[in-house]
Design a protein around this motif. Sequence first.
Motif, PDB file in Angstrom:
ATOM      1  N   HIS A 135     -14.095 -51.103   0.488  1.00 12.66           N
ATOM      2  CA  HIS A 135     -13.118 -51.896  -1.025  1.00 12.66           C
ATOM      3  C   HIS A 135     -14.659 -52.236  -2.305  1.00 12.66           C
ATOM      4  O   HIS A 135     -15.669 -52.494  -2.162  1.00 12.66           O
ATOM      5  N   VAL A 136     -13.866 -51.957  -3.517  1.00  8.53           N
ATOM      6  CA  VAL A 136     -14.685 -52.537  -4.665  1.00  8.53           C
ATOM      7  C   VAL A 136     -14.159 -54.023  -5.264  1.00  8.53           C
ATOM      8  O   VAL A 136     -12.744 -54.074  -5.645  1.00  8.53           O
ATOM      9  N   GLN A 137     -15.643 -54.247  -6.074  1.00  8.44           N
ATOM     10  CA  GLN A 137     -14.932 -55.435  -6.290  1.00  8.44           C
ATOM     11  C   GLN A 137     -15.648 -55.191  -8.441  1.00  8.44           C
ATOM     12  O   GLN A 137     -16.989 -55.116  -8.005  1.00  8.44           O
ATOM     13  N   LEU A 138     -15.150 -55.896  -8.727  1.00 11.36           N
ATOM     14  CA  LEU A 138     -15.365 -55.601 -10.240  1.00 11.36           C
ATOM     15  C   LEU A 138     -15.085 -56.750 -11.048  1.00 11.36           C
ATOM     16  O   LEU A 138     -14.265 -57.376 -11.054  1.00 11.36           O
ATOM     17  N   VAL A 139     -16.458 -56.953 -11.865  1.00 10.52           N
ATOM     18  CA  VAL A 139     -16.471 -58.565 -11.977  1.00 10.52           C
ATOM     19  C   VAL A 139     -17.114 -58.994 -13.413  1.00 10.52           C
ATOM     20  O   VAL A 139     -17.976 -58.424 -14.040  1.00 10.52           O
ATOM     21  N   GLU A 140     -16.005 -58.762 -14.197  1.00  9.25           N
ATOM     22  CA  GLU A 140     -16.585 -58.811 -15.617  1.00  9.25           C
ATOM     23  C   GLU A 140     -16.956 -60.654 -16.124  1.00  9.25           C
ATOM     24  O   GLU A 140     -16.782 -61.038 -15.501  1.00  9.25           O
ATOM     25  N   SER A 141     -17.976 -60.428 -17.427  1.00 11.59           N
ATOM     26  CA  SER A 141     -18.593 -62.026 -17.815  1.00 11.59           C
ATOM     27  C   SER A 141     -18.550 -60.805 -19.138  1.00 11.59           C
ATOM     28  O   SER A 141     -18.307 -60.064 -19.784  1.00 11.59           O
ATOM     29  N   GLY A 142     -18.913 -61.880 -19.994  1.00  4.54           N
ATOM     30  CA  GLY A 142     -19.560 -61.722 -21.165  1.00  4.54           C
ATOM     31  C   GLY A 142     -18.157 -62.512 -22.761  1.00  4.54           C
ATOM     32  O   GLY A 142     -18.473 -62.197 -23.430  1.00  4.54           O
ATOM     33  N   GLY A 143     -16.626 -62.999 -21.871  1.00  6.21           N
ATOM     34  CA  GLY A 143     -15.945 -63.103 -22.769  1.00  6.21           C
ATOM     35  C   GLY A 143     -15.967 -64.237 -23.551  1.00  6.21           C
ATOM     36  O   GLY A 143     -16.611 -65.113 -22.970  1.00  6.21           O
ATOM     37  N   GLY A 144     -15.268 -64.546 -24.843  1.00  3.43           N
ATOM     38  CA  GLY A 144     -14.772 -65.969 -25.171  1.00  3.43           C
ATOM     39  C   GLY A 144     -14.893 -65.928 -26.201  1.00  3.43           C
ATOM     40  O   GLY A 144     -13.705 -64.768 -27.062  1.00  3.43           O
ATOM     41  N   SER A 145     -14.869 -66.843 -27.168  1.00  2.00           N
ATOM     42  CA  SER A 145     -14.433 -66.365 -28.925  1.00  2.00           C
ATOM     43  C   SER A 145     -15.549 -67.037 -29.831  1.00  2.00           C
ATOM     44  O   SER A 145     -16.965 -67.391 -29.257  1.00  2.00           O
ATOM     45  N   VAL A 146     -14.539 -65.744 -30.608  1.00  2.44           N
ATOM     46  CA  VAL A 146     -16.422 -66.240 -32.274  1.00  2.44           C
ATOM     47  C   VAL A 146     -14.772 -65.763 -33.116  1.00  2.44           C
ATOM     48  O   VAL A 146     -14.064 -65.754 -33.225  1.00  2.44           O
ATOM     49  N   GLN A 147     -15.661 -66.197 -34.321  1.00  8.98           N
ATOM     50  CA  GLN A 147     -15.454 -65.380 -35.238  1.00  8.98           C
ATOM     51  C   GLN A 147     -15.314 -64.171 -36.023  1.00  8.98           C
ATOM     52  O   GLN A 147     -15.811 -63.205 -35.606  1.00  8.98           O
ATOM     53  N   ALA A 148     -14.167 -63.797 -36.575  1.00  5.96           N
ATOM     54  CA  ALA A 148     -14.361 -62.757 -37.430  1.00  5.96           C
ATOM     55  C   ALA A 148     -15.041 -62.359 -37.649  1.00  5.96           C
ATOM     56  O   ALA A 148     -15.915 -63.147 -39.098  1.00  5.96           O
ATOM     57  N   GLY A 149     -15.683 -61.189 -37.918  1.00  5.26           N
ATOM     58  CA  GLY A 149     -17.059 -60.725 -38.174  1.00  5.26           C
ATOM     59  C   GLY A 149     -18.090 -61.041 -37.018  1.00  5.26           C
ATOM     60  O   GLY A 149     -19.032 -59.714 -37.379  1.00  5.26           O
ATOM     61  N   GLY A 150     -18.175 -61.593 -36.188  1.00  7.35           N
ATOM     62  CA  GLY A 150     -19.017 -61.478 -34.922  1.00  7.35           C
ATOM     63  C   GLY A 150     -19.272 -61.045 -33.917  1.00  7.35           C
ATOM     64  O   GLY A 150     -18.177 -59.035 -34.445  1.00  7.35           O
ATOM     65  N   SER A 151     -20.176 -60.706 -33.349  1.00  5.00           N
ATOM     66  CA  SER A 151     -20.189 -59.723 -31.818  1.00  5.00           C
ATOM     67  C   SER A 151     -20.284 -60.459 -30.551  1.00  5.00           C
ATOM     68  O   SER A 151     -20.227 -61.445 -30.241  1.00  5.00           O
ATOM     69  N   LEU A 152     -19.798 -60.038 -29.420  1.00  7.10           N
ATOM     70  CA  LEU A 152     -19.985 -60.002 -28.117  1.00  7.10           C
ATOM     71  C   LEU A 152     -20.382 -59.147 -27.474  1.00  7.10           C
ATOM     72  O   LEU A 152     -20.047 -57.991 -27.196  1.00  7.10           O
ATOM     73  N   LYS A 153     -21.032 -58.730 -26.063  1.00  5.71           N
ATOM     74  CA  LYS A 153     -20.916 -58.070 -25.520  1.00  5.71           C
ATOM     75  C   LYS A 153     -20.708 -58.491 -23.996  1.00  5.71           C
ATOM     76  O   LYS A 153     -20.946 -59.775 -23.596  1.00  5.71           O
ATOM     77  N   LEU A 154     -19.927 -57.742 -23.042  1.00  3.33           N
ATOM     78  CA  LEU A 154     -18.545 -58.330 -22.047  1.00  3.33           C
ATOM     79  C   LEU A 154     -19.920 -56.888 -21.017  1.00  3.33           C
ATOM     80  O   LEU A 154     -20.485 -56.083 -21.531  1.00  3.33           O
ATOM     81  N   SER A 155     -19.907 -57.504 -19.242  1.00  2.00           N
ATOM     82  CA  SER A 155     -20.609 -56.413 -18.908  1.00  2.00           C
ATOM     83  C   SER A 155     -19.600 -56.622 -17.439  1.00  2.00           C
ATOM     84  O   SER A 155     -18.557 -57.459 -17.154  1.00  2.00           O
ATOM     85  N   CYS A 156     -19.690 -55.768 -16.246  1.00  2.00           N
ATOM     86  CA  CYS A 156     -18.843 -56.222 -15.495  1.00  2.00           C
ATOM     87  C   CYS A 156     -19.668 -55.285 -14.849  1.00  2.00           C
ATOM     88  O   CYS A 156     -20.525 -54.202 -14.684  1.00  2.00           O
TER      89      CYS A 156
END
Length: 120
Positions: A1-22
């Motif tokens: 069995h494989v489990q994938l867990v994402e993190s790093g989402g959220g709210s940001v203003q236009a032009g901003g940055s986010l980094k997602l991880s899995c």
Amino acid sequence: HVQLVESGGGSVQAGGSLKLSCTASGYIRKNCEMAWYRQAPGKEREMVSTISSDGTIRYVDSVKGRFTISRVGIKNTLTLQMNSLNTEDMAVYYCAAYWNVLRCTIAPGYWGQGTQVTVS
């Protein structure tokens, strides 16, 4: 069995940055592709970016030059650096693994639960 867990989402203003991880756990096939998908309300899920074990990378046209995918570490942590975000990037982002218990696959065999990205 494989489990994938994402993190790093959220709210940001236009032009901003986010980094997602899995983070993947279970049986990890390092020689198979991994990918990020996204699904906006009322739209079909779309592939955002894929990365193969040999480093071959693909991006959907709408994110080229703004998003960067990488795959790092012993556990093949998948990341997605997202810059210059706009409202069209707002969606639930999913991590995907292109394998099953037997082999690499041409479509995702496993999905994460998703992480919300909101751009205002």
